[in-house]
Design an enzyme around this catalytic site. Sequence first.
Site, PDB file in Angstrom:
ATOM      1  N   HIS A 153     -26.666 -36.431  -3.103  1.00 41.32           N
ATOM      2  CA  HIS A 153     -26.747 -36.149  -1.835  1.00 41.32           C
ATOM      3  C   HIS A 153     -27.794 -34.895  -1.417  1.00 41.32           C
ATOM      4  O   HIS A 153     -27.655 -33.845  -1.853  1.00 41.32           O
ATOM      5  CB  HIS A 153     -25.373 -35.349  -1.599  1.00 41.32           C
ATOM      6  CG  HIS A 153     -25.089 -35.006  -0.006  1.00 41.32           C
ATOM      7  ND1 HIS A 153     -24.926 -36.021   0.958  1.00 41.32           N
ATOM      8  CD2 HIS A 153     -25.029 -33.721   0.535  1.00 41.32           C
ATOM      9  CE1 HIS A 153     -24.442 -35.513   2.038  1.00 41.32           C
ATOM     10  NE2 HIS A 153     -24.454 -34.242   1.855  1.00 41.32           N
ATOM     11  N   SER A 169     -26.747 -35.616   6.403  1.00 43.76           N
ATOM     12  CA  SER A 169     -25.417 -35.117   6.313  1.00 43.76           C
ATOM     13  C   SER A 169     -24.623 -34.746   7.590  1.00 43.76           C
ATOM     14  O   SER A 169     -24.728 -35.716   8.432  1.00 43.76           O
ATOM     15  CB  SER A 169     -25.374 -33.932   5.303  1.00 43.76           C
ATOM     16  OG  SER A 169     -23.823 -33.936   4.713  1.00 43.76           O
TER      17      SER A 169
HETATM   18  C1  GTR Z   1     -19.317 -32.041   3.385  1.00 42.45           C
HETATM   19  C2  GTR Z   1     -18.758 -33.095   4.518  1.00 42.45           C
HETATM   20  C3  GTR Z   1     -19.631 -34.183   4.925  1.00 42.45           C
HETATM   21  C4  GTR Z   1     -21.061 -34.047   4.825  1.00 42.45           C
HETATM   22  C5  GTR Z   1     -21.566 -32.700   4.256  1.00 42.45           C
HETATM   23  C6  GTR Z   1     -22.571 -31.869   4.594  1.00 42.45           C
HETATM   24  O1  GTR Z   1     -18.645 -31.249   2.849  1.00 42.45           O
HETATM   25  O2  GTR Z   1     -17.614 -33.380   3.757  1.00 42.45           O
HETATM   26  O3  GTR Z   1     -19.093 -34.713   6.001  1.00 42.45           O
HETATM   27  O4  GTR Z   1     -21.248 -33.730   6.219  1.00 42.45           O
HETATM   28  O5  GTR Z   1     -20.445 -31.708   4.042  1.00 42.45           O
HETATM   29  O6  GTR Z   1     -22.990 -31.794   5.951  1.00 42.45           O
HETATM   30  O7  GTR Z   1     -23.342 -31.420   4.019  1.00 42.45           O
END
Ligand code: GTR
Length: 435
Positions: A414, A273
């Site tokens: 995710h 992420s």
């Molecule tokens: C989210 C963000 C993403 C990603 C994610 C993370 O809120 O929009 O770009 O990086 O966080 O890092 O968990």
Amino acid sequence: MHQAPRLFIPKPCLPWLGLFLTLLIQAQPLVIHEDESKVPSYKLPSLLNMENGMPVQTESAWVHFRRPELLEMFTHQMYGAVPDGQVSVSAELLSEEDGLMDGMARRKQVLLRFAREGSDSSAEVHLLIYTPMTEKAVPAFLGLNFYGNHTITADKGVRISTAWMRDNPRQGVVNHRSTEASRGVLSTRWPIETIMKRGYGLVTAYYGDIDPDFDDGWKNGIHPLFYRQHQQAPEVHQWGSIAAWAWGLSRILDHLELEPWIDHHRIAVMGHSRLGKTALWAGATDPRFAMVISNNSGCGGAALSRRAYGETVRQINSSFPHWFCDAFTRFNDRESSLPFDQHQLIALMAPRPVYVASAVEDQWADPKGEFLSAKHASEVYRLLGVRGIELDQMPDLNHPVGSRVRFHIRSGKHDVTDYDWEQYLRFADEMLPSQ
Ligand code: GTR
């Protein structure tokens, strides 16, 4: 003659009117979509033409001219430049223990201290290093973690971080501090025993040790150590937090060059992420990283910005104003005028092996945009005489494709899963063979 009616606004009302208009503009709803039919038509900036139009036809032209040109653009328009400054680093061994995990592994904890003469600021980064109990130095994965080293394992010997954290009571973080309850809460993302069994080391540190992940006006973390006298914040083209975390990864690599059980020529930098964005930037800026792994990195990472699918440039700059340099906000809602796109970031790794991983339920990160980046970057790998991704279409679920550029889209959300790690380990077996 007809005179246009004049609008009379009493002077004392002017500031209020200004405020009202500002609020009105800011209240404009962000147009965010996860709908393929709404992806604007776009043309990607060329990989193998210089900005002046000259074609790049040889390895030497790529290495000496085109690559530096792209790196310079990403540095000054997106992630931000690391300012000049002499910061000293010292390392202190805090603990070392052998015979863990049924005699299979050893663990070291090392404190890196960053300081600068004449500055009151300092930063402390705690490293956690696991290596298999082999007699020779091993290749290793290096990745930052989100909530402290103690969250990646139930191993009671790992010190609980005392640093500031984003609040997360479910994971045992209360009043911005970790508690015993947070031990091991993220261990599913770090299959340490499997990594050891397969003959790799694992090195991690809490990303907030390098720069706490909130918009504090640049007072804490590593940034103040680089300020000139009276400077309060980075300049418009200078580093945001992602560049700071990536810088931290390079400093950790400096230290790993001295670690006897780690083969520092075979370090894979990986991240999930926002830390996937960070791993990519670390790989781009520091060619010593022999392999780069981006797990669900999305916007500002592997995903093409021009698709504006899921998270957009405006969205990321609004939610996380501290991640990129200020100059990047110039491209809010103007993705098509970016002088670069993220396929060129992936290409900066060439010819080193790079893995881009997506998840089908992570549409916010635009899996298709991540695939296209990896695929287009392969053009540079071809120029350098190795194979990247030859496929034009997104592969099936759970079906990795590509050679030195590899991609998969797995089922699920995710996250970092055992499936992802299995692919990274296989990739490392293939691409980082023992010397
Ligand atoms: C989210 C963000 C993403 C990603 C994610 C993370 O809120 O929009 O770009 O990086 O966080 O890092 O968990």
